[in-house]
Design a protein around this motif. Sequence first.
Motif, PDB file in Angstrom:
ATOM      1  N   ILE A  12       0.846  -1.201   0.000  1.00 17.01           N
ATOM      2  CA  ILE A  12       0.000   0.000   0.000  1.00 17.01           C
ATOM      3  C   ILE A  12       0.877   1.245   0.000  1.00 17.01           C
ATOM      4  O   ILE A  12       0.659   2.172  -0.782  1.00 17.01           O
ATOM      5  N   LYS A  13       1.892   1.253   0.859  1.00 15.95           N
ATOM      6  CA  LYS A  13       2.791   2.408   0.929  1.00 15.95           C
ATOM      7  C   LYS A  13       3.505   2.620  -0.400  1.00 15.95           C
ATOM      8  O   LYS A  13       3.614   3.755  -0.886  1.00 15.95           O
ATOM      9  N   GLU A  14       3.963   1.543  -1.005  1.00 12.86           N
ATOM     10  CA  GLU A  14       4.649   1.632  -2.295  1.00 12.86           C
ATOM     11  C   GLU A  14       3.727   2.220  -3.365  1.00 12.86           C
ATOM     12  O   GLU A  14       4.125   3.110  -4.124  1.00 12.86           O
ATOM     13  N   ALA A  15       2.481   1.727  -3.416  1.00 10.13           N
ATOM     14  CA  ALA A  15       1.518   2.234  -4.403  1.00 10.13           C
ATOM     15  C   ALA A  15       1.199   3.704  -4.137  1.00 10.13           C
ATOM     16  O   ALA A  15       1.099   4.504  -5.073  1.00 10.13           O
ATOM     17  N   GLN A  23       0.477  10.416   3.205  1.00  8.33           N
ATOM     18  CA  GLN A  23      -0.485   9.674   4.025  1.00  8.33           C
ATOM     19  C   GLN A  23      -1.713  10.530   4.286  1.00  8.33           C
ATOM     20  O   GLN A  23      -2.834  10.018   4.280  1.00  8.33           O
ATOM     21  N   GLU A  24      -1.499  11.808   4.513  1.00 10.88           N
ATOM     22  CA  GLU A  24      -2.623  12.707   4.792  1.00 10.88           C
ATOM     23  C   GLU A  24      -3.587  12.761   3.610  1.00 10.88           C
ATOM     24  O   GLU A  24      -4.804  12.713   3.794  1.00 10.88           O
ATOM     25  N   GLU A  25      -3.041  12.854   2.398  1.00 15.70           N
ATOM     26  CA  GLU A  25      -3.900  12.939   1.208  1.00 15.70           C
ATOM     27  C   GLU A  25      -4.702  11.655   1.017  1.00 15.70           C
ATOM     28  O   GLU A  25      -5.912  11.704   0.755  1.00 15.70           O
ATOM     29  N   ALA A  35      -3.377   8.199  11.399  1.00 15.11           N
ATOM     30  CA  ALA A  35      -2.817   7.235  12.347  1.00 15.11           C
ATOM     31  C   ALA A  35      -3.150   5.801  11.930  1.00 15.11           C
ATOM     32  O   ALA A  35      -2.289   4.914  11.971  1.00 15.11           O
ATOM     33  N   PHE A  36      -4.400   5.566  11.515  1.00 17.18           N
ATOM     34  CA  PHE A  36      -4.790   4.222  11.080  1.00 17.18           C
ATOM     35  C   PHE A  36      -4.022   3.831   9.826  1.00 17.18           C
ATOM     36  O   PHE A  36      -3.489   2.717   9.736  1.00 17.18           O
ATOM     37  N   LEU A  37      -3.937   4.720   8.845  1.00 18.39           N
ATOM     38  CA  LEU A  37      -3.203   4.425   7.622  1.00 18.39           C
ATOM     39  C   LEU A  37      -1.742   4.121   7.933  1.00 18.39           C
ATOM     40  O   LEU A  37      -1.165   3.185   7.385  1.00 18.39           O
ATOM     41  N   SER A  38      -1.160   4.877   8.820  1.00 24.22           N
ATOM     42  CA  SER A  38       0.226   4.639   9.212  1.00 24.22           C
ATOM     43  C   SER A  38       0.387   3.253   9.827  1.00 24.22           C
ATOM     44  O   SER A  38       1.342   2.523   9.506  1.00 24.22           O
ATOM     45  N   ARG A  39      -0.541   2.870  10.700  1.00 24.08           N
ATOM     46  CA  ARG A  39      -0.481   1.545  11.329  1.00 24.08           C
ATOM     47  C   ARG A  39      -0.661   0.434  10.296  1.00 24.08           C
ATOM     48  O   ARG A  39      -0.021  -0.613  10.385  1.00 24.08           O
ATOM     49  N   VAL A  40      -1.532   0.661   9.311  1.00 24.76           N
ATOM     50  CA  VAL A  40      -1.726  -0.331   8.247  1.00 24.76           C
ATOM     51  C   VAL A  40      -0.441  -0.479   7.438  1.00 24.76           C
ATOM     52  O   VAL A  40       0.008  -1.594   7.168  1.00 24.76           O
TER      53      VAL A  40
END
Length: 87
Positions: A12-15, A23-25, A35-40
């Motif tokens: 996900i991070k790579e894509a 991450q904010e966008e 915070a949730f996206l970061s944890r994922v």
Amino acid sequence: MAPDYSVIGKRIKEARNNQNLTQEELADELNISVAFLSRVETGKSHINLKRLTQIAEFLKAEGCDEIQGFLYYRPMCQKDFETLLHI
């Protein structure tokens, strides 16, 4: 075999990075917290199929048309999940 959430998060991070999104966008577009996206992305939180589908659709993972709802998946969309899961 259980999914490896750290691998899913890395994909996900790579894509996200390939599309020059912060991450904010991405979190804003998905209506989730940063915070949730970061944890994922770090594999510290598990992501359900609905969210994974939403992310794949938004990032338009290579080889898939847009997904029509969450219950109907065209065969080509399997490539989204294979890309994110790196199968």
